[in-house]
Design a protein around this motif. Structure first.
Motif, PDB file in Angstrom:
ATOM      1  N   ARG A  38       0.835  -1.192   0.000  1.00 34.63           N
ATOM      2  CA  ARG A  38       0.000   0.000   0.000  1.00 34.63           C
ATOM      3  C   ARG A  38       0.872   1.245   0.000  1.00 34.63           C
ATOM      4  O   ARG A  38       2.032   1.213   0.430  1.00 34.63           O
ATOM      5  CB  ARG A  38      -0.948   0.007   1.194  1.00 34.63           C
ATOM      6  CG  ARG A  38      -0.299   0.268   2.537  1.00 34.63           C
ATOM      7  CD  ARG A  38      -1.321   0.132   3.663  1.00 34.63           C
ATOM      8  NE  ARG A  38      -0.786   0.551   4.947  1.00 34.63           N
ATOM      9  CZ  ARG A  38      -1.439   0.430   6.097  1.00 34.63           C
ATOM     10  NH1 ARG A  38      -2.669  -0.104   6.123  1.00 34.63           N
ATOM     11  NH2 ARG A  38      -0.898   0.843   7.224  1.00 34.63           N
ATOM     12  N   GLN A  39       0.285   2.337  -0.485  1.00 33.11           N
ATOM     13  CA  GLN A  39       0.991   3.607  -0.529  1.00 33.11           C
ATOM     14  C   GLN A  39       0.028   4.733  -0.208  1.00 33.11           C
ATOM     15  O   GLN A  39      -0.960   4.945  -0.927  1.00 33.11           O
ATOM     16  CB  GLN A  39       1.629   3.832  -1.905  1.00 33.11           C
ATOM     17  CG  GLN A  39       2.531   5.041  -1.968  1.00 33.11           C
ATOM     18  CD  GLN A  39       3.363   5.071  -3.228  1.00 33.11           C
ATOM     19  OE1 GLN A  39       3.053   4.408  -4.220  1.00 33.11           O
ATOM     20  NE2 GLN A  39       4.437   5.831  -3.205  1.00 33.11           N
ATOM     21  N   GLU A  46       4.639   0.346   0.953  1.00 29.77           N
ATOM     22  CA  GLU A  46       5.055  -0.561   2.015  1.00 29.77           C
ATOM     23  C   GLU A  46       4.310  -1.884   1.928  1.00 29.77           C
ATOM     24  O   GLU A  46       3.174  -1.946   1.459  1.00 29.77           O
ATOM     25  CB  GLU A  46       4.802   0.076   3.385  1.00 29.77           C
ATOM     26  CG  GLU A  46       3.361   0.451   3.657  1.00 29.77           C
ATOM     27  CD  GLU A  46       3.164   1.211   4.966  1.00 29.77           C
ATOM     28  OE1 GLU A  46       4.152   1.575   5.621  1.00 29.77           O
ATOM     29  OE2 GLU A  46       1.993   1.425   5.330  1.00 29.77           O
ATOM     30  N   LEU A  47       4.973  -2.927   2.407  1.00 29.91           N
ATOM     31  CA  LEU A  47       4.381  -4.253   2.386  1.00 29.91           C
ATOM     32  C   LEU A  47       3.236  -4.339   3.394  1.00 29.91           C
ATOM     33  O   LEU A  47       3.359  -3.875   4.530  1.00 29.91           O
ATOM     34  CB  LEU A  47       5.432  -5.308   2.736  1.00 29.91           C
ATOM     35  CG  LEU A  47       4.919  -6.745   2.882  1.00 29.91           C
ATOM     36  CD1 LEU A  47       4.492  -7.307   1.535  1.00 29.91           C
ATOM     37  CD2 LEU A  47       5.995  -7.630   3.502  1.00 29.91           C
ATOM     38  N   ALA A  91      -5.138   4.373   1.834  1.00 26.45           N
ATOM     39  CA  ALA A  91      -4.019   4.278   0.902  1.00 26.45           C
ATOM     40  C   ALA A  91      -4.511   3.666  -0.407  1.00 26.45           C
ATOM     41  O   ALA A  91      -5.642   3.170  -0.486  1.00 26.45           O
ATOM     42  CB  ALA A  91      -2.902   3.410   1.487  1.00 26.45           C
ATOM     43  N   VAL A  92      -3.643   3.691  -1.406  1.00 22.66           N
ATOM     44  CA  VAL A  92      -3.855   2.888  -2.607  1.00 22.66           C
ATOM     45  C   VAL A  92      -3.203   1.533  -2.348  1.00 22.66           C
ATOM     46  O   VAL A  92      -2.027   1.472  -1.970  1.00 22.66           O
ATOM     47  CB  VAL A  92      -3.260   3.548  -3.849  1.00 22.66           C
ATOM     48  CG1 VAL A  92      -3.462   2.645  -5.071  1.00 22.66           C
ATOM     49  CG2 VAL A  92      -3.889   4.914  -4.097  1.00 22.66           C
ATOM     50  N   TYR A  93      -3.952   0.493  -2.531  1.00 25.10           N
ATOM     51  CA  TYR A  93      -3.467  -0.874  -2.290  1.00 25.10           C
ATOM     52  C   TYR A  93      -3.126  -1.525  -3.633  1.00 25.10           C
ATOM     53  O   TYR A  93      -3.940  -1.511  -4.557  1.00 25.10           O
ATOM     54  CB  TYR A  93      -4.518  -1.684  -1.544  1.00 25.10           C
ATOM     55  CG  TYR A  93      -4.586  -1.321  -0.084  1.00 25.10           C
ATOM     56  CD1 TYR A  93      -5.097  -0.093   0.328  1.00 25.10           C
ATOM     57  CD2 TYR A  93      -4.115  -2.185   0.900  1.00 25.10           C
ATOM     58  CE1 TYR A  93      -5.137   0.271   1.667  1.00 25.10           C
ATOM     59  CE2 TYR A  93      -4.157  -1.859   2.242  1.00 25.10           C
ATOM     60  CZ  TYR A  93      -4.660  -0.620   2.613  1.00 25.10           C
ATOM     61  OH  TYR A  93      -4.698  -0.261   3.955  1.00 25.10           O
ATOM     62  N   GLY A 108      -3.650  -0.785  -8.822  1.00 25.03           N
ATOM     63  CA  GLY A 108      -3.976  -0.221  -7.521  1.00 25.03           C
ATOM     64  C   GLY A 108      -5.460   0.016  -7.340  1.00 25.03           C
ATOM     65  O   GLY A 108      -6.196   0.264  -8.297  1.00 25.03           O
ATOM     66  N   THR A 109      -5.894  -0.069  -6.091  1.00 20.77           N
ATOM     67  CA  THR A 109      -7.280   0.223  -5.752  1.00 20.77           C
ATOM     68  C   THR A 109      -7.302   1.080  -4.488  1.00 20.77           C
ATOM     69  O   THR A 109      -6.580   0.804  -3.525  1.00 20.77           O
ATOM     70  CB  THR A 109      -8.104  -1.077  -5.559  1.00 20.77           C
ATOM     71  OG1 THR A 109      -9.476  -0.759  -5.338  1.00 20.77           O
ATOM     72  CG2 THR A 109      -7.587  -1.922  -4.408  1.00 20.77           C
ATOM     73  N   GLN A 110      -8.100   2.133  -4.518  1.00 16.61           N
ATOM     74  CA  GLN A 110      -8.124   3.093  -3.418  1.00 16.61           C
ATOM     75  C   GLN A 110      -8.971   2.569  -2.264  1.00 16.61           C
ATOM     76  O   GLN A 110     -10.107   2.130  -2.459  1.00 16.61           O
ATOM     77  CB  GLN A 110      -8.691   4.431  -3.891  1.00 16.61           C
ATOM     78  CG  GLN A 110      -8.839   5.478  -2.798  1.00 16.61           C
ATOM     79  CD  GLN A 110      -7.490   5.996  -2.311  1.00 16.61           C
ATOM     80  OE1 GLN A 110      -6.617   6.315  -3.112  1.00 16.61           O
ATOM     81  NE2 GLN A 110      -7.325   6.104  -0.983  1.00 16.61           N
ATOM     82  N   VAL A 111      -8.415   2.645  -1.066  1.00 15.49           N
ATOM     83  CA  VAL A 111      -9.147   2.350   0.161  1.00 15.49           C
ATOM     84  C   VAL A 111      -9.139   3.609   1.011  1.00 15.49           C
ATOM     85  O   VAL A 111      -8.066   4.150   1.323  1.00 15.49           O
ATOM     86  CB  VAL A 111      -8.510   1.185   0.938  1.00 15.49           C
ATOM     87  CG1 VAL A 111      -9.171   1.029   2.308  1.00 15.49           C
ATOM     88  CG2 VAL A 111      -8.630  -0.106   0.144  1.00 15.49           C
ATOM     89  N   THR A 112     -10.312   4.092   1.351  1.00 15.76           N
ATOM     90  CA  THR A 112     -10.441   5.287   2.174  1.00 15.76           C
ATOM     91  C   THR A 112     -11.249   4.947   3.413  1.00 15.76           C
ATOM     92  O   THR A 112     -12.378   4.453   3.308  1.00 15.76           O
ATOM     93  CB  THR A 112     -11.123   6.421   1.400  1.00 15.76           C
ATOM     94  OG1 THR A 112     -10.363   6.710   0.220  1.00 15.76           O
ATOM     95  CG2 THR A 112     -11.204   7.682   2.258  1.00 15.76           C
TER      96      THR A 112
END
Length: 115
Positions: A38-39, A46-47, A91-93, A108-112
Motif C-alpha cells: 500500500r501507498q 510498504e508491504l 491508501a492505494v493498495y 492499484g485500488t483506493q481504500v479510504t
C-alpha cells in the motif's frame, strides 16, 4: 506476460471491513511470492502481507490481527480481508507478484477509511 487486476476498494467507516481481490493471469506458474502493498499520499510503498512460494505468510506488524491474506485453490486470485479498519489504513493498495525475479504490479485500488 503477467496481469494483476485489483478490485474491492472503496470508502468505509472506521471499524468497518473490506475485502480486496487480485486476479492474476498470464505466465503465473512460477510465482516466487504474491501479496499486497500500500501507498499513502506522501509516503513510500510498504508491504502489507505476502505469501511466499516456500510456504508461510508474512504480515506487516500494523495489520496483524486485523488483515488476512488468502489465495484460492486455483492459485489465480489473492484476497486481502481487512477488518477493524482505521483512518491510517487509507491508501492505494497494490497487488504484487514476483515471478522468476521480475516484479509485477496491479494498477492499484483506493481504500479510504473515514467517517
Amino acid at each position: 506476460q503477467v496481469q494483476l487486476v485489483e478490485s474491492g476498494g472503496g470508502l468505509v467507516q472506521p471499524g468497518g471491513s473490506l475485502r480486496l481481490s487480485c486476479a492474476a493471469s498470464g505466465s503465473i506458474f512460477a510465482v516466487d511470492v504474491i501479496g499486497w502493498y500500500r501507498q499513502a499520499p506522501g509516503s513510500q510503498r510498504e508491504l502489507v502481507a505476502s505469501i511466499p512460494a516456500g510456504g508461510g505468510i508474512n504480515y506487516a506488524d500494523y495489520v496483524k490481527g486485523r488483515f488476512t491474506i488468502s489465495r484460492d485453490n486455483a492459485r489465480t486470485t489473492v484476497y486481502l480481508q481487512m477488518n477493524s479498519l482505521k483512518p491510517e489504513d487509507t491508501a492505494v493498495y497494490y497487488c504484487h507478484a514476483r515471478i522468476s525475479l521480475a516484479n509485477y504490479w496491479g494498477q492499484g485500488t483506493q481504500v479510504t477509511v473515514s467517517s
